[in-house]
Design an enzyme around this catalytic site. Sequence first.
Site, PDB file in Angstrom:
ATOM      1  N   LYS A  33       4.345   8.010  16.182  1.00 50.62           N
ATOM      2  CA  LYS A  33       3.911   6.856  15.385  1.00 50.62           C
ATOM      3  C   LYS A  33       3.646   5.636  16.257  1.00 50.62           C
ATOM      4  O   LYS A  33       2.697   4.896  16.032  1.00 50.62           O
ATOM      5  CB  LYS A  33       4.973   6.488  14.331  1.00 50.62           C
ATOM      6  CG  LYS A  33       5.134   7.476  13.203  1.00 50.62           C
ATOM      7  CD  LYS A  33       5.949   6.907  12.065  1.00 50.62           C
ATOM      8  CE  LYS A  33       7.323   6.441  12.482  1.00 50.62           C
ATOM      9  NZ  LYS A  33       8.191   7.534  12.964  1.00 50.62           N
ATOM     10  N   ARG A 108      11.245   1.327   3.221  1.00 50.35           N
ATOM     11  CA  ARG A 108      12.082   2.469   3.593  1.00 50.35           C
ATOM     12  C   ARG A 108      12.690   3.146   2.368  1.00 50.35           C
ATOM     13  O   ARG A 108      13.146   4.294   2.440  1.00 50.35           O
ATOM     14  CB  ARG A 108      13.196   1.999   4.535  1.00 50.35           C
ATOM     15  CG  ARG A 108      13.950   3.098   5.231  1.00 50.35           C
ATOM     16  CD  ARG A 108      15.024   2.529   6.117  1.00 50.35           C
ATOM     17  NE  ARG A 108      14.493   1.778   7.245  1.00 50.35           N
ATOM     18  CZ  ARG A 108      14.139   2.321   8.398  1.00 50.35           C
ATOM     19  NH1 ARG A 108      14.267   3.619   8.575  1.00 50.35           N
ATOM     20  NH2 ARG A 108      13.680   1.580   9.379  1.00 50.35           N
ATOM     21  N   ARG A 148      12.714  15.996  26.429  1.00 46.72           N
ATOM     22  CA  ARG A 148      12.441  14.752  27.161  1.00 46.72           C
ATOM     23  C   ARG A 148      13.390  14.567  28.343  1.00 46.72           C
ATOM     24  O   ARG A 148      14.596  14.748  28.220  1.00 46.72           O
ATOM     25  CB  ARG A 148      12.561  13.548  26.221  1.00 46.72           C
ATOM     26  CG  ARG A 148      11.454  13.467  25.201  1.00 46.72           C
ATOM     27  CD  ARG A 148      11.443  12.144  24.462  1.00 46.72           C
ATOM     28  NE  ARG A 148      12.636  11.887  23.665  1.00 46.72           N
ATOM     29  CZ  ARG A 148      12.669  11.068  22.632  1.00 46.72           C
ATOM     30  NH1 ARG A 148      11.576  10.416  22.268  1.00 46.72           N
ATOM     31  NH2 ARG A 148      13.789  10.870  21.966  1.00 46.72           N
ATOM     32  N   ARG A 181      18.536  11.652  27.817  1.00 40.14           N
ATOM     33  CA  ARG A 181      19.252  10.738  26.935  1.00 40.14           C
ATOM     34  C   ARG A 181      20.315  11.489  26.150  1.00 40.14           C
ATOM     35  O   ARG A 181      20.101  12.626  25.714  1.00 40.14           O
ATOM     36  CB  ARG A 181      18.266  10.076  25.961  1.00 40.14           C
ATOM     37  CG  ARG A 181      17.480   8.958  26.575  1.00 40.14           C
ATOM     38  CD  ARG A 181      16.391   8.436  25.664  1.00 40.14           C
ATOM     39  NE  ARG A 181      16.754   8.387  24.252  1.00 40.14           N
ATOM     40  CZ  ARG A 181      15.951   7.913  23.302  1.00 40.14           C
ATOM     41  NH1 ARG A 181      14.750   7.466  23.611  1.00 40.14           N
ATOM     42  NH2 ARG A 181      16.327   7.896  22.055  1.00 40.14           N
ATOM     43  N   ARG A 192      18.916  13.203  12.340  1.00 44.55           N
ATOM     44  CA  ARG A 192      17.851  12.210  12.157  1.00 44.55           C
ATOM     45  C   ARG A 192      16.790  12.732  11.193  1.00 44.55           C
ATOM     46  O   ARG A 192      16.256  11.969  10.382  1.00 44.55           O
ATOM     47  CB  ARG A 192      17.215  11.875  13.503  1.00 44.55           C
ATOM     48  CG  ARG A 192      18.119  11.098  14.439  1.00 44.55           C
ATOM     49  CD  ARG A 192      17.477  10.883  15.790  1.00 44.55           C
ATOM     50  NE  ARG A 192      16.325   9.994  15.727  1.00 44.55           N
ATOM     51  CZ  ARG A 192      15.448   9.844  16.698  1.00 44.55           C
ATOM     52  NH1 ARG A 192      15.567  10.551  17.825  1.00 44.55           N
ATOM     53  NH2 ARG A 192      14.448   8.996  16.579  1.00 44.55           N
TER      54      ARG A 192
END
Length: 241
Positions: A33, A108, A148, A181, A192
Amino acid sequence: MAVAVGEKHREVGKSGTVVPGPVLLLGAPGVGKGTQAQAIMAAWGIPQISTGDILRSNVSGGTELGKKARALMDRGELVPDDLVNQMVADRLQLPDTAKGYILDGFPRTLGQAEWLDSYLAERSGGLPVVAVSIKVGYTQLLRRITGRRNCPVCKSIYNIYLQPPKVDTLCDLDGTPLARRSDDTEEVFEERMRTYESLTAPVIEHYRACGRFQEVDGELPVDAVTAAVMAAVLRLRGAAS
């Protein structure tokens, strides 16, 4: 072809003939996004409006709304919808929103979506929100997040599945061991995703019922996704205006 479509939209945006209005860009963690928002902002010359940025600005600036929010946050309480709505209303009155804006993190909840619809309907000539959701398959999203890696020295970013380093676990530029991370794990990602789906499902259904919602394929090349999002906005805007 995708680039050509994007370039066409970019030229039209600069001419001032396109008024994209309020655009809600939706998508699960990892769909890109942020990348798409930056491209659309540049193409159409509209700002991105983040509720997180608005909240921080009010709190740090010591506005009346910011003082109320800080008092709640200091007590460990969530900032309620009505306070967030007031901050958003103040931000939407600034002149850079005249042609439109990309909404980030708002609405939201269903209550926020209904408030925003009513607020915009009351503004003279105000266009309604159109919502575009970037869809990427679960496995692809999982790879984007858990794969990542970054170099702690030069800040280069890799993905062990999609854009791996030449030598496993080492930065191509300086040979530094790559870092991961702590929240880029499957367990955190699943949580999430559950949170995202539970929060956004009512919002998506709201805009779908209003005929102001469309999905685009987020697994296409970046330029193609940008072109698809912009084309979706223009289609929805034609139907909504």
